[in-house]
Design an enzyme around this catalytic site. Structure first.
Site, PDB file in Angstrom:
ATOM      1  CG  HIS A 148       3.827   4.792  10.832  1.00 23.94           C
ATOM      2  ND1 HIS A 148       4.910   3.997  10.604  1.00 23.94           N
ATOM      3  CD2 HIS A 148       3.071   4.725   9.694  1.00 23.94           C
ATOM      4  CE1 HIS A 148       4.823   3.449   9.400  1.00 23.94           C
ATOM      5  NE2 HIS A 148       3.722   3.889   8.813  1.00 23.94           N
ATOM      6  CE  LYS A 192      -3.963   7.211   7.233  1.00 26.84           C
ATOM      7  NZ  LYS A 192      -4.405   8.045   6.147  1.00 26.84           N
ATOM      8  CB  CYS A 203      -1.878  -1.829  -7.490  1.00 27.39           C
ATOM      9  SG  CYS A 203      -2.071  -1.505  -5.718  1.00 27.39           S
ATOM     10  CB  CYS A 232       1.938  -0.601  -6.343  1.00 25.59           C
ATOM     11  SG  CYS A 232       1.754  -2.063  -5.347  1.00 25.59           S
ATOM     12  CE  LYS A 285       1.002  -4.640   5.395  1.00 30.44           C
ATOM     13  NZ  LYS A 285       0.532  -5.174   4.145  1.00 30.44           N
ATOM     14  CG  HIS A 334       6.952   7.104   8.034  1.00 30.90           C
ATOM     15  ND1 HIS A 334       5.713   7.249   8.585  1.00 30.90           N
ATOM     16  CD2 HIS A 334       6.749   6.580   6.800  1.00 30.90           C
ATOM     17  CE1 HIS A 334       4.792   6.845   7.736  1.00 30.90           C
ATOM     18  NE2 HIS A 334       5.393   6.419   6.638  1.00 30.90           N
ATOM     19  CG  HIS A 336      -1.113  -1.544  -1.527  1.00 32.07           C
ATOM     20  ND1 HIS A 336      -0.069  -1.694  -2.408  1.00 32.07           N
ATOM     21  CD2 HIS A 336      -0.764  -0.545  -0.688  1.00 32.07           C
ATOM     22  CE1 HIS A 336       0.859  -0.799  -2.131  1.00 32.07           C
ATOM     23  NE2 HIS A 336       0.465  -0.090  -1.099  1.00 32.07           N
ATOM     24  CB  CYS A 385      -2.160  -5.344  -4.940  1.00 30.12           C
ATOM     25  SG  CYS A 385      -0.610  -4.716  -4.325  1.00 30.12           S
TER      26      CYS A 385
HETATM   27  O1  ME8 Z   1       7.241   4.366  -0.272  1.00 34.76           O
HETATM   28  N1  ME8 Z   1       8.800  -0.739   9.036  1.00 34.76           N
HETATM   29  O2  ME8 Z   1       6.751   6.292   0.900  1.00 34.76           O
HETATM   30  P1  ME8 Z   1       6.126   5.716   2.256  1.00 34.76           P
HETATM   31  C1  ME8 Z   1       9.933  -0.132   8.671  1.00 34.76           C
HETATM   32  N2  ME8 Z   1       7.055   7.733  -1.238  1.00 34.76           N
HETATM   33  N3  ME8 Z   1       9.982   0.961   7.892  1.00 34.76           N
HETATM   34  C2  ME8 Z   1       8.833   1.473   7.455  1.00 34.76           C
HETATM   35  C3  ME8 Z   1       7.587   0.880   7.790  1.00 34.76           C
HETATM   36  C4  ME8 Z   1       7.612  -0.272   8.631  1.00 34.76           C
HETATM   37  N4  ME8 Z   1       6.517  -0.893   9.022  1.00 34.76           N
HETATM   38  N5  ME8 Z   1       6.611   1.602   7.219  1.00 34.76           N
HETATM   39  C5  ME8 Z   1       7.219   2.621   6.538  1.00 34.76           C
HETATM   40  C6  ME8 Z   1       7.152   5.579  -0.188  1.00 34.76           C
HETATM   41  N6  ME8 Z   1       8.559   2.553   6.690  1.00 34.76           N
HETATM   42  C7  ME8 Z   1       7.637   6.445  -1.325  1.00 34.76           C
HETATM   43  C8  ME8 Z   1       9.147   6.514  -1.303  1.00 34.76           C
HETATM   44  S1  ME8 Z   1      11.497   7.356  -2.251  1.00 34.76           S
HETATM   45  C9  ME8 Z   1      12.035   8.032  -3.644  1.00 34.76           C
HETATM   46  C10 ME8 Z   1       9.754   7.297  -2.410  1.00 34.76           C
HETATM   47  C11 ME8 Z   1       9.547   3.499   6.133  1.00 34.76           C
HETATM   48  O3  ME8 Z   1       5.552   6.896   2.965  1.00 34.76           O
HETATM   49  C12 ME8 Z   1      10.581   2.774   5.287  1.00 34.76           C
HETATM   50  O4  ME8 Z   1      11.688   3.606   5.121  1.00 34.76           O
HETATM   51  O5  ME8 Z   1       5.261   4.560   1.995  1.00 34.76           O
HETATM   52  C13 ME8 Z   1       9.843   2.617   3.971  1.00 34.76           C
HETATM   53  O6  ME8 Z   1      10.682   2.292   2.898  1.00 34.76           O
HETATM   54  C14 ME8 Z   1       9.219   3.980   3.846  1.00 34.76           C
HETATM   55  O7  ME8 Z   1       8.876   4.342   5.216  1.00 34.76           O
HETATM   56  C15 ME8 Z   1       7.998   4.021   2.947  1.00 34.76           C
HETATM   57  O8  ME8 Z   1       7.417   5.285   3.087  1.00 34.76           O
END
Ligand code: ME8
Length: 519
Positions: A19, A301, A127, A130, A298, A22, A147, A144
């Protein structure tokens, strides 16, 4: 080999379609990677997916399929989306890749042998969101904070990494290297996590197989798998061939991680300490950005507001969307997305400002110079001002991109663009051309505009790559990016050869008409 530059996105969980959040981090990485490549640096851009852990096992159980199937499905969604959006990553890593599994096991054994891991019974509130045990600070009204779900009470024997023993060292390192974690607010947040009162304890790095099988087995105890975060962070090493690949030695010292503030703790605290216990130097910088909200809410889903980058590409073109993301968010702070704001930006900056300059310049070149870059005569004051502004702009953009102040870099490019638009208004070649006696002045004006467009396209190339390429192609220099060096080539004047054939082309960004109530 030239100066190395190694940049990483977080590896994304395989529990959701990509989304806007990411996409933002990956757009930032694509932009810095493209910029540093154009600056002649030897760049490696890593992205990928994080596939183990409770969260994925839970979804697989709900759907009645294996975790591997879930991982394959969502990982493919990320990699195919990233390819479709044209991101220039050098490797897409999956934590289920065989090389990653062996690297994680080798590291676990090494750290275990070094005496940094111990075994203990533990009781706490866990959690699943997390993927870790929570401390009091993580809870609000028993839920949490991140979440908004109740943690589960768990009692387990597990392996722990001695992280608390390294807190003083890490706090010193952060203080002595003020930009190790940036922007500054996140450095301060990391320092406060290291204070005793934060209650951060040693890191549980195992999960008993009787509860979770979906993970990498501990090499020293086959009843356990590795905690997903310990596994995931190591992707930054596997991705460049740790332990003995030539890339690893070349790139590691220049590592820059990019994350949002949600995963500051694992990157600012766990990861440097893990590296220390492995006997490796820490990364060069951790760069943390804020959150995107959608229409003030925020992203989630359940709210169904997960803006899809593919939808945005289909509706507005991906360059317009990336421009919006980079121009609108101050790196480090939160920002809000709405389609109305996106459309305003497209109309004001891309259609009116940039699009107009491109079409005016190339239409007039077609009309008054037979569709070829004319030969400039003697520059007047106005031309000299533009010529001087080009290297100044290129230098400012260089500085801002290197400081990850993308909105400022774009502002600087658009200031230059405004100046050229104003210059055209003043010289008004469409009027001047009516009198053949002005031929030389018209040629000078059109040369100045074409050359300015070249400067603008080179500077925009990392931010809106397709658009920049299209402008260069219309200027008759489609291969310019293959050899260009930034910032110098953008600041150098007089590169366009007179006589080069130009093309008019359709509007780059047609204005989007919206009913008034869209605001
Ligand atoms: O945390 N605004 O993966 P994740 C800005 N797998 N950036 C956002 C966002 C938002 N609302 N939502 C997601 C994880 N991101 C772990 C990481 S690394 C070794 C492991 C982006 O799929 C942002 O980069 O939850 C955030 O840190 C990341 O997606 C979290 O992706």
């Amino acid at each position: 080999m030239s100066v190395p530059y190694y940049v990483t996105t977080p590896i994304y969980y395989v529990n959701a379609e990509p989304h806007i959040g990411h996409t933002y981090t990956t757009v930032v990485l694509d932009t810095v990677a493209r910029y540093h490549r154009l600056a002649g640096e030897d760049t490696f851009f890593l992205t990928g997916t994080d596939e183990h852990g409770d969260k994925i096992a839970e979804i697989a159980a709900e759907r009645g399929v294996s975790p591997q199937e879930i991982a394959d499905e969502y990982s493919a969604a990320f990699s195919s989306t990233w390819k479709e959006l044209g991101f220039s990553f050098d490797r897409f890593i999956r934590t289920t890749d065989p090389d990653h599994k062996s690297v994680v096991q080798a590291i676990l054994q090494k750290v275990y042998d070094a005496g940094e891991i111990y075994f203990q019974e533990y009781e706490g509130l866990y959690c699943v969101g997390c993927e870790r045990f929570l401390t009091d600070r993580d809870l609000e009204d028993g839920l949490c904070r991140d979440h908004e779900r109740a943690p589960e009470k768990r009692n387990e024997s597990n392996y722990f990494l001695r992280i608390t023993a390294h807190f003083d060292w890490l706090a010193d390192h952060i203080q002595q290297h003020p930009d190790f974690i940036r922007p500054e607010r996140y450095k301060n947040e990391a320092l406060s996590m290291l204070r005793e009162e934060s209650g951060l304890g040693d890191l549980c790095i195992s999960r008993p197989k009787e509860r979770l099988e979906w993970g990498i087995e501990l090499p020293f105890d086959s009843n356990y798998v590795c905690y997903v975060w310990f596994d995931a962070l190591i992707n930054y090493l596997t991705g460049i061939g740790y332990p003995d690949g030539p890339k690893f030695e070349h790139y590691w010292g220049s590592a820059e991680h990019f994350v949002a503030k949600d995963i500051l703790k694992p990157h600012a605290i766990f990861w440097p300490i893990m590296l220390k216990t492995m006997g490796l130097p820490v990364y060069r910088h951790l760069n943390a950005h804020g959150y995107w909200t959608v229409n003030g809410r925020k992203i989630s889903k359940s709210l169904g507001n997960m803006v899809s980058p593919i939808d945005m590409k289909e509706r507005y073109g991906f360059d317009a969307f990336r421009y919006f993301l980079l121009r609108e968010m101050v790196f480090g702070l939160d920002s809000d997305f709405s389609e109305a704001a996106l459309i305003r930006r497209i109309n004001a900056d891309l259609a009116n400002n940039l699009g107009n300059l491109v079409s005016r310049t190339l239409n007039m070149t077609a009309r008054f110079a037979d569709g070829a870059v004319p030969k400039a005569g003697e520059p007047g004051d106005l031309e000299r001002e533009i010529q001087a502004a080009a290297p100044e702009t290129a230098a400012r953009v260089d500085e801002f991109v290197r400081r990850y102040e993308f909105h400022r870099a774009l502002e600087a490019i658009f200031e230059f663009l405004d100046r050229v638009n104003r210059y055209l208004e003043t010289r008004a070649p469409w009027k001047a051309a009516k009198d053949p006696a002005n031929a030389d002045r018209v040629a000078t004006t059109l040369y100045t505009s074409c050359e300015s467009l070249r400067v603008i396209a080179l500077l925009l190339a990392s931010f809106v790559p397709d658009t920049a390429q299209e402008i260069l192609a219309r200027l008759g220099i489609a291969d310019a990016l293959k050899t260009a060096r930034l910032p110098d080539d953008a600041g150098r004047w007089g590169v366009l050869e007179p006589g080069t054939a130009t093309t008019k082309g359709a509007a780059l960004f047609p204005r989007i008409e919206v009913p008034d109530e869209a605001d």
